[in-house]
Scaffold this active site. Structure first.
Site, PDB file in Angstrom:
ATOM      1  N   ASP A 106       0.815  -1.214   0.000  1.00 34.44           N
ATOM      2  CA  ASP A 106       0.000   0.000   0.000  1.00 34.44           C
ATOM      3  C   ASP A 106       0.853   1.270   0.000  1.00 34.44           C
ATOM      4  O   ASP A 106       2.080   1.201  -0.072  1.00 34.44           O
ATOM      5  CB  ASP A 106      -0.967  -0.050   1.195  1.00 34.44           C
ATOM      6  N   GLU A 150      -0.748   1.717  -5.393  1.00 31.78           N
ATOM      7  CA  GLU A 150      -0.355   3.130  -5.411  1.00 31.78           C
ATOM      8  C   GLU A 150      -1.546   4.046  -5.669  1.00 31.78           C
ATOM      9  O   GLU A 150      -1.419   5.263  -5.587  1.00 31.78           O
ATOM     10  CB  GLU A 150       0.753   3.301  -6.478  1.00 31.78           C
ATOM     11  N   TRP A 151      -2.703   3.442  -5.969  1.00 29.65           N
ATOM     12  CA  TRP A 151      -3.988   4.132  -6.168  1.00 29.65           C
ATOM     13  C   TRP A 151      -4.078   4.905  -7.483  1.00 29.65           C
ATOM     14  O   TRP A 151      -4.978   5.726  -7.663  1.00 29.65           O
ATOM     15  CB  TRP A 151      -4.314   5.080  -5.017  1.00 29.65           C
ATOM     16  N   GLY A 152      -3.126   4.699  -8.409  1.00 30.56           N
ATOM     17  CA  GLY A 152      -3.182   5.388  -9.687  1.00 30.56           C
ATOM     18  C   GLY A 152      -2.889   6.870  -9.617  1.00 30.56           C
ATOM     19  O   GLY A 152      -3.257   7.625 -10.517  1.00 30.56           O
ATOM     20  N   GLU A 210       0.089   8.602  -9.689  1.00 30.11           N
ATOM     21  CA  GLU A 210       1.165   9.165 -10.523  1.00 30.11           C
ATOM     22  C   GLU A 210       1.426   8.286 -11.740  1.00 30.11           C
ATOM     23  O   GLU A 210       2.553   7.846 -11.976  1.00 30.11           O
ATOM     24  CB  GLU A 210       2.436   9.363  -9.685  1.00 30.11           C
ATOM     25  N   ASP A 220      -9.701   3.164  -3.575  1.00 27.32           N
ATOM     26  CA  ASP A 220     -10.444   1.986  -3.123  1.00 27.32           C
ATOM     27  C   ASP A 220     -11.860   1.951  -3.685  1.00 27.32           C
ATOM     28  O   ASP A 220     -12.565   2.967  -3.715  1.00 27.32           O
ATOM     29  CB  ASP A 220     -10.542   1.980  -1.595  1.00 27.32           C
TER      30      ASP A 220
END
Length: 414
Positions: A181, A214-216, A218, A236
Site C-alpha cells: 500500500d 499506489e492508487w493510480g 502518478e 479503493d
C-alpha cells in the site's frame, strides 16, 4: 482453419486493438515509425512490454482478500475457514488460489530484532503455520504491507526503509503474494519506494507476486510493468454502482500497459457484499473479466448465496479473464449510457460485453466494425451468462438490456 490464417487473424485482431488503444501516437507518427519497424511481428513484440523478472502473473491472479468485507476484523480462524470454503465450494478448482490477508494482521511494533511479527491475539499459530496449512490445501498465502512508515490503518508498521528485512521475512514464512500500500509515505516518490521492495523481493529467495497499491496517483501504469505484477489504477472501490463504474472507466484509460506479467488493477471484487443488484454484480464481474483485472473476491465466501456463487464460478467468463493472449479488452463504443466493450482472445475469438449503464431498458448493438471483424464474417456467438449459442450470426450482435445489465459473448469466426 489453417495455421497461417489462424495466426494472421490473431495478430490482426490484437494489432487492431493495439492501434485503437494507441490512436494518438499512431496519428502523430504512424505505427511503423513509432515502432521502428512496419511488420506485424515487431508490433506484437512491442505489445509484450518488459515484465517483472519473477515470472509470475502470466494471467491475472485469482483469489480472495479480507479487506472489503472484514476490514481489520481478521483472525486465524476466519482465514482457515475461508480457505476451507474456497476448496469445498469448488472456487479453488476454477482458479481462485490466493488467500490474502490485508491490513491489521501484524503487531503494533516490530520485535527487538526489528522484524515484523503477527498479532498473536489474532494469529496465535503464526503466519508460517498458516501458510503451511494453505499450501497443504493447494492454496497460496497473500500478505499486506505498506510503502510507508505505518500501514493505512496505522495499526502496524510499514516497510519503508525495511524492505530487505521484510522481504526475507515474507519469504521465510512462505508468502506467495504481497499487496503493498501507499500510506504514511513521507512524500517520497512512489516509483522509488516500490522499486526498492520489488528488488528486495527478487533477492528474497522465493517467488512472490507483487501487487502495487499506489492508487493510480502518478500514472503508475507507465512505470510499474518491470517493478510489479499488478498495479492499482484508482482509489479503493466501494460496494455501490457509481464506485464500480468509476473504477472500470479509470482502469480502461490504461489498457495499453496491461499484459502477461503485469496487469491493471481496478481493485477487488465487491460481488456478494450486498450493496449492488444482481444485474450490477454481473456487470461488475463481466467488465473485470474482460479487462483482464485480477479477480480477487471480497465477500464472505463462507456464507455466500447461490447468486453470488453462480457469478464468481462462471468458468466461461473466467476463461475470458485467463485467456493466454493477455490483451486487455476495453470500451470500444459509447452512445450515451449504452456501451460496447470488447477485446481479442486467443484462437481468433473476440469477447464482447454489451452494457446498459442507463436507467431505462434499451437495445445495445455491437457492429462488426466496432470489434474488428470484416462485415461479411459469420460467427458462432456464445452467450456466457445464458449459456446459449447462436450460429451463423453476421454483421452485428444486439441485446435488449434492463438498466445496469449486460450481456457477455465470445464470438468465434466460422
Amino acid at each position: 482453419m489453417g495455421d497461417s490464417l489462424h495466426m494472421s487473424l490473431v495478430v490482426g485482431l490484437a494489432l487492431g486493438f493495439w492501434l485503437a488503444l494507441n490512436a494518438n501516437e499512431v496519428a502523430a507518427g504512424g505505427a511503423g515509425r513509432m515502432m521502428g519497424m512496419g511488420n506485424s511481428s515487431s508490433i506484437v513484440q512491442q505489445m509484450r512490454r518488459k515484465a517483472l523478472a519473477n515470472g509470475l502473473g502470466q494471467t491475472p491472479p485469482m483469489g480472495w482478500n479480507s479487506w472489503n468485507h472484514f476490514g481489520c476484523d481478521i483472525k486465524e480462524k476466519l482465514i482457515v475457514e475461508t480457505a476451507d470454503a474456497m476448496v469445498s465450494s469448488g472456487l479453488a478448482k476454477v482458479g481462485y488460489t490466493y488467500i490474502n490477508l490485508d491490513d491489521c494482521w501484524g503487531a503494533p511494533s516490530r520485535d527487538s530484532n526489528g522484524n515484523l511479527v503477527p498479532d498473536t491475539s489474532k494469529f496465535p499459530s503464526g503466519i508460517k503455520a498458516l501458510a503451511y496449512y494453505l499450501h497443504s490445501k493447494g492454496l497460496k498465502l497473500g500478505l499486506y504491507s505498506d510503502a510507508g512508515t505505518r500501514t493505512c490503518s496505522r495499526k502496524m508498521p510499514g516497510s519503508l526503509d525495511h524492505e530487505e528485512r521484510d522481504a526475507k521475512t515474507f519469504a521465510s514464512w512462505g508468502v506467495d503474494y504481497l499487496k503493498y500500500d501507499n500510506c504514511q509515505n513521507d512524500g517520497i516518490s512512489p516509483e522509488t519506494r516500490y522499486q526498492k521492495m520489488s528488488e528486495a523481493l527478487l533477492r528474497a529467495g522465493r517467488s512472490i507476486f507483487f501487487s502495487i497499491c499506489e492508487w493510480g496517483r502518478e500514472e503508475v501504469a507507465t512505470w510499474a510493468k518491470d517493478i510489479g505484477n499488478s498495479w492499482r489504477t484508482s482509489g479503493d472501490i466501494r460496494d455501490n454502482w457509481e464506485s464500480m463504474i468509476l473504477r472500470a472507466d479509470r482502469n480502461d484509460e490504461w489498457a495499453p500497459y496491461s499484459g502477461p506479467g503485469g496487469w491493471n488493477d481496478p481493485d477487488m471484487l465487491e460481488v456478494g457484499n450486498g450493496g449492488m443488484t444482481l444485474e450490477e454484480y454481473r456487470s461488475h464481474f463481466s467488465i473485470w473479466a474482460l479487462s483482464k483485472a485480477p479477480l480477487i473476491i471480497g465477500c464472505n465466501i463462507r456464507s455466500m448465496d447461490n447468486d453470488t456463487y453462480e457469478i464468481l464460478s462462471n468458468e466461461e467468463v473466467i476463461a475470458v479473464n485467463q485467456d493466454k493472449l493477455g490483451v486487455q479488452g476495453k470500451k470500444v463504443k459509447k452512445d450515451g449510457h449504452l456501451e460496447v466493450w470488447a477485446g481479442p482472445l486467443y484462437n481468433s475469438k473476440v469477447a464482447v460485453v454489451l452494457w446498459n449503464r442507463g436507467s431505462w431498458k434499451a437495445n445495445v448493438t455491437a457492429f462488426w466494425s466496432d470489434i474488428g471483424f470484416q462485415p461479411k464474417v459469420a460467427v458462432k456467438a456464445r452467450d456466457l451468462w445464458a449459456r446459449s449459442t447462436e450460429y451463423g450470426l453476421r454483421g452485428q450482435v444486439t441485446a435488449q438490456l434492463e438498466p445496469h445489465a449486460c450481456k457477455m459473448y465470445v464470438l468465434t469466426p466460422l
